[in-house]
Design an enzyme around this catalytic site. Structure first.
Site, mmCIF file in Angstrom:
data_model
loop_
_atom_site.group_PDB
_atom_site.id
_atom_site.type_symbol
_atom_site.label_atom_id
_atom_site.label_comp_id
_atom_site.label_asym_id
_atom_site.label_seq_id
_atom_site.Cartn_x
_atom_site.Cartn_y
_atom_site.Cartn_z
ATOM 1 N N ASP A 15 0.852 -1.184 0.000
ATOM 2 C CA ASP A 15 0.000 0.000 0.000
ATOM 3 C C ASP A 15 0.897 1.247 0.000
ATOM 4 O O ASP A 15 2.070 1.183 0.390
ATOM 5 C CB ASP A 15 -0.886 -0.048 1.249
ATOM 6 C CG ASP A 15 -1.680 1.229 1.467
ATOM 7 O OD1 ASP A 15 -2.329 1.679 0.509
ATOM 8 O OD2 ASP A 15 -1.625 1.765 2.583
ATOM 9 N N THR A 49 -2.706 -0.078 -4.175
ATOM 10 C CA THR A 49 -3.094 1.213 -3.611
ATOM 11 C C THR A 49 -4.497 1.630 -4.017
ATOM 12 O O THR A 49 -5.016 1.184 -5.039
ATOM 13 C CB THR A 49 -2.083 2.288 -4.051
ATOM 14 O OG1 THR A 49 -2.468 3.563 -3.531
ATOM 15 C CG2 THR A 49 -2.001 2.391 -5.577
ATOM 16 N N GLY A 50 -5.079 2.490 -3.207
ATOM 17 C CA GLY A 50 -6.354 3.098 -3.574
ATOM 18 C C GLY A 50 -6.174 4.263 -4.524
ATOM 19 O O GLY A 50 -7.139 4.746 -5.116
ATOM 20 N N LYS A 177 -8.474 -4.828 -3.559
ATOM 21 C CA LYS A 177 -7.031 -5.035 -3.694
ATOM 22 C C LYS A 177 -6.723 -6.527 -3.814
ATOM 23 O O LYS A 177 -5.813 -6.924 -4.550
ATOM 24 C CB LYS A 177 -6.288 -4.428 -2.505
ATOM 25 C CG LYS A 177 -6.286 -2.911 -2.476
ATOM 26 C CD LYS A 177 -5.389 -2.390 -1.376
ATOM 27 C CE LYS A 177 -5.355 -0.867 -1.339
ATOM 28 N NZ LYS A 177 -4.418 -0.338 -0.341
ATOM 29 N N ASP A 200 -2.286 -0.707 5.913
ATOM 30 C CA ASP A 200 -2.609 -0.040 7.175
ATOM 31 C C ASP A 200 -4.088 0.212 7.410
ATOM 32 O O ASP A 200 -4.479 0.588 8.510
ATOM 33 C CB ASP A 200 -1.871 1.306 7.262
ATOM 34 C CG ASP A 200 -2.491 2.359 6.351
ATOM 35 O OD1 ASP A 200 -2.638 2.094 5.129
ATOM 36 O OD2 ASP A 200 -2.852 3.433 6.852
ATOM 37 N N ASN A 203 -9.198 -0.924 3.469
ATOM 38 C CA ASN A 203 -9.130 -1.374 2.077
ATOM 39 C C ASN A 203 -7.992 -2.361 1.836
ATOM 40 O O ASN A 203 -7.877 -2.912 0.740
ATOM 41 C CB ASN A 203 -9.046 -0.196 1.103
ATOM 42 C CG ASN A 203 -7.845 0.697 1.350
ATOM 43 O OD1 ASN A 203 -7.236 0.688 2.416
ATOM 44 N ND2 ASN A 203 -7.500 1.495 0.350
#
Length: 252
Positions: A15, A49-50, A177, A200, A203
């Site tokens: 992430d 990652t978002g 993800k 963390d 998501n």
């Protein structure tokens, strides 16, 4: 770090915000060294990652990675730099409804399309003619945000998660993800058991549970720490570097 060793995992999925990046949105030199070392030992290093390309590409270039990437919580997958593999879009009618909910309730919102990252200030009627991979709704009022979440979950057609206590990140059903990293595993020819994932927030949870090893950052949400198999240091204390050193290569 000069002697070659056998890596315990073949792919590291990392992430960005709150994980690879410090609070100052930088990647430390120590972390870069361990990412480079992992690559030298034949380990594939990817982002999960978002963020979309609009805000993640600079870090991809900074690290000079040639590997696949999972963006937008799995809604956009790249097989390599400049090589789009797959995009999964929200239905346009769902975007209209999501936009309407945010506007009616006076909350902030944003969306990621292939063309742009667009927030409330830049949203125009023309935006409804675009295809959107992720839509976000944010509120400082956590009770109101939970009400919105419950409403959206009742539709049964959305994947809803969050990357902070004050937001909702919305994708098409089945997109996460985890689904993105599974797709990358197919591309590189490995199983999920050979993946170490580091994250963390909420998501990241499904991916951390599905990976061979799920590692929570020291600054992670407590629910994330509870489901992870290991916890490393914080994003400001070389947590990613420590996880690679300890869990991928067995160095204490």
């Amino acid at each position: 770090m000069n002697l070659p060793v056998v890596a315990k995992y073949k792919l590291i999925a990392i992430d960005l915000d709150g994980t690879l990046l410090t609070d100052g949105k930088t990647i430390t030199d120590e972390t870069k060294r361990w990412l480079r070392y992992a690559e030298e030992q034949g380990v594939t290093v990817i982002f999960s990652t978002g963020r979309g390309m609009q805000t993640a590409e600079a870090y991809w270039k900074e690290l000079a990675l040639r590997s696949p990437m999972v963006m937008l919580n799995g809604a956009e997958i790249w097989s390599g730099p400049g090589k789009l593999h797959k995009r999964t879009f929200l239905p346009r009618e769902a975007v209209r409804r999501l936009h309407g909910i945010a506007v009616d309730r006076g909350e902030w919102y944003w969306g990621y399309s292939a063309e742009s990252l667009t927030g409330r200030e830049g949203w125009t009627p023309e935006m409804f003619e675009r295809d959107w991979m992720k839509f976000g709704i944010g509120s400082a009022d956590l009770r109101r945000l939970e009400e919105i979440r419950q409403d959206l979950e009742s539709w049964g057609t959305l994947e809803i998660t969050r990357s902070a206590p004050t937001n909702l990140e919305i994708s098409a059903k089945g997109v996460s993800k985890e689904s993105g990293v599974r797709e990358v595993c197919k591309l590189v020819g490995i199983d999920m058991q050979h993946v170490m994932a580091i994250g963390d927030h909420h998501n990241d949870m499904r991916l951390l549970q599905a990976a061979g090893l799920g590692v929570a950052m020291g600054n992670a949400d407590e629910q994330v720490k509870a489901i992870a198999r290991a916890v490393t240091a914080t994003n400001n204390e070389e947590g990613v570097a420590q996880a690679i050193r300890k869990y991928v290569f067995g160095f204490e």
